[in-house]
Design a protein around this motif. Structure first.
Motif, short mmCIF file in Angstrom:
data_model
loop_
_atom_site.label_atom_id
_atom_site.label_comp_id
_atom_site.label_asym_id
_atom_site.label_seq_id
_atom_site.Cartn_x
_atom_site.Cartn_y
_atom_site.Cartn_z
N GLU A 82 0.82 -1.23 0.00
CA GLU A 82 0.00 0.00 0.00
C GLU A 82 0.85 1.26 0.00
OE1 GLU A 82 -2.58 -0.27 3.37
OE2 GLU A 82 -3.88 -1.76 2.42
N GLY A 83 2.16 1.11 0.13
CA GLY A 83 3.04 2.27 0.14
C GLY A 83 3.13 2.95 1.49
N ALA A 84 2.68 2.27 2.54
CA ALA A 84 2.74 2.86 3.89
C ALA A 84 4.14 2.68 4.47
CB ALA A 84 1.71 2.19 4.79
N GLY A 85 4.55 3.65 5.26
CA GLY A 85 5.88 3.60 5.87
C GLY A 85 5.93 2.81 7.16
N LYS A 86 4.77 2.53 7.74
CA LYS A 86 4.74 1.75 8.97
C LYS A 86 3.49 0.87 9.00
CE LYS A 86 2.56 5.34 11.76
NZ LYS A 86 2.62 6.09 13.00
N ILE A 87 3.53 -0.13 9.86
CA ILE A 87 2.41 -1.06 9.99
C ILE A 87 1.33 -0.42 10.86
CG2 ILE A 87 1.70 -3.32 10.85
CD1 ILE A 87 4.58 -4.27 10.33
N GLU A 88 0.12 -0.43 10.36
CA GLU A 88 -1.03 0.10 11.09
C GLU A 88 -1.92 -1.06 11.55
OE1 GLU A 88 -1.60 3.33 11.69
OE2 GLU A 88 0.09 4.08 10.52
N GLY A 89 -2.83 -0.77 12.42
CA GLY A 89 -3.76 -1.78 12.90
C GLY A 89 -4.59 -2.39 11.79
N THR A 90 -4.90 -1.60 10.77
CA THR A 90 -5.70 -2.11 9.65
C THR A 90 -4.95 -3.18 8.86
OG1 THR A 90 -4.92 -0.30 8.24
CG2 THR A 90 -7.03 0.01 9.37
N HIS A 91 -3.62 -3.06 8.81
CA HIS A 91 -2.83 -4.08 8.13
C HIS A 91 -2.91 -5.41 8.89
CE1 HIS A 91 -0.55 -0.31 6.86
NE2 HIS A 91 -1.24 -0.71 5.79
N LEU A 92 -2.83 -5.32 10.19
CA LEU A 92 -2.94 -6.52 11.01
C LEU A 92 -4.34 -7.12 10.89
CD1 LEU A 92 -1.61 -8.40 13.08
CD2 LEU A 92 -2.44 -6.86 14.86
N GLU A 93 -5.35 -6.28 10.86
CA GLU A 93 -6.73 -6.78 10.73
C GLU A 93 -6.93 -7.53 9.42
OE1 GLU A 93 -9.20 -3.33 11.11
OE2 GLU A 93 -8.87 -3.17 13.28
N ARG A 94 -6.25 -7.09 8.38
CA ARG A 94 -6.42 -7.74 7.08
C ARG A 94 -5.76 -9.11 7.02
NH1 ARG A 94 -4.81 -3.61 2.63
NH2 ARG A 94 -5.18 -5.43 1.32
N ILE A 95 -4.64 -9.30 7.73
CA ILE A 95 -3.94 -10.59 7.64
C ILE A 95 -4.39 -11.57 8.72
CG2 ILE A 95 -1.92 -9.58 6.56
CD1 ILE A 95 -1.42 -10.74 10.03
N LEU A 96 -5.04 -11.09 9.74
CA LEU A 96 -5.37 -11.93 10.90
C LEU A 96 -6.24 -13.14 10.58
CD1 LEU A 96 -4.46 -11.90 13.77
CD2 LEU A 96 -6.47 -10.60 14.39
N PRO A 97 -7.31 -13.03 9.78
CA PRO A 97 -8.12 -14.23 9.51
C PRO A 97 -7.31 -15.37 8.89
CG PRO A 97 -9.30 -12.28 8.82
CD PRO A 97 -7.92 -11.84 9.18
N GLN A 98 -6.51 -15.07 7.87
CA GLN A 98 -5.73 -16.14 7.24
C GLN A 98 -4.63 -16.63 8.17
OE1 GLN A 98 -6.42 -17.52 4.20
NE2 GLN A 98 -4.95 -19.06 4.88
N LEU A 99 -4.03 -15.75 8.94
CA LEU A 99 -3.00 -16.15 9.90
C LEU A 99 -3.56 -17.14 10.92
CD1 LEU A 99 -0.05 -15.71 10.92
CD2 LEU A 99 -1.01 -13.95 12.41
#
Length: 103
Positions: A82-99
């Motif tokens: 996404e071009g973000a410079g740091k990890i946000e909570g939304t990034h974690l929310e997106r990967i959590l189900p598959q993780l």
């Protein structure tokens, strides 16, 4: 070089805290009906203590380390895409189900 991991004493303290809470909830839910349930020869659920083998605690520490490392790596991939410079909570929310399905 040894991998940095969680302190086994901390993990065991967390486990004990959860076991104690669940035992208190179980007692509260059972009320005073007088049935302890058969667990073993002369042992009731209320008097039985829960404990963990030291190897089991070490293994739990390693599993938590791997789980968190994988979560950070997957979140970083999404943030980078996404071009973000740091990890946000939304990034974690997106990967959590598959993780969670993978573990």
């Amino acid at each position: 070089m040894e991998e940095v991991t969680f302190d086994p004493g901390l993990i065991q303290a967390i486990f004990k805290h959860i076991w104690t809470r669940r035992a208190l909830e179980r007692e509260k839910n059972e009320g005073n009906d007088g049935t302890d349930g058969e667990v073993g020869a002369g042992t009731s659920k209320r008097t039985r203590t829960t404990s963990a083998n030291s190897n089991a605690v070490k293994l739990s520490c390693e599993l938590l380390r791997i789980f968190i490392t994988e979560a950070v790596q997957r979140s970083a991939m999404i943030a980078e895409a996404e071009g973000a410079g740091k990890i946000e909570g939304t990034h974690l929310e997106r990967i959590l189900p598959q993780l969670l399905l993978d573990f």
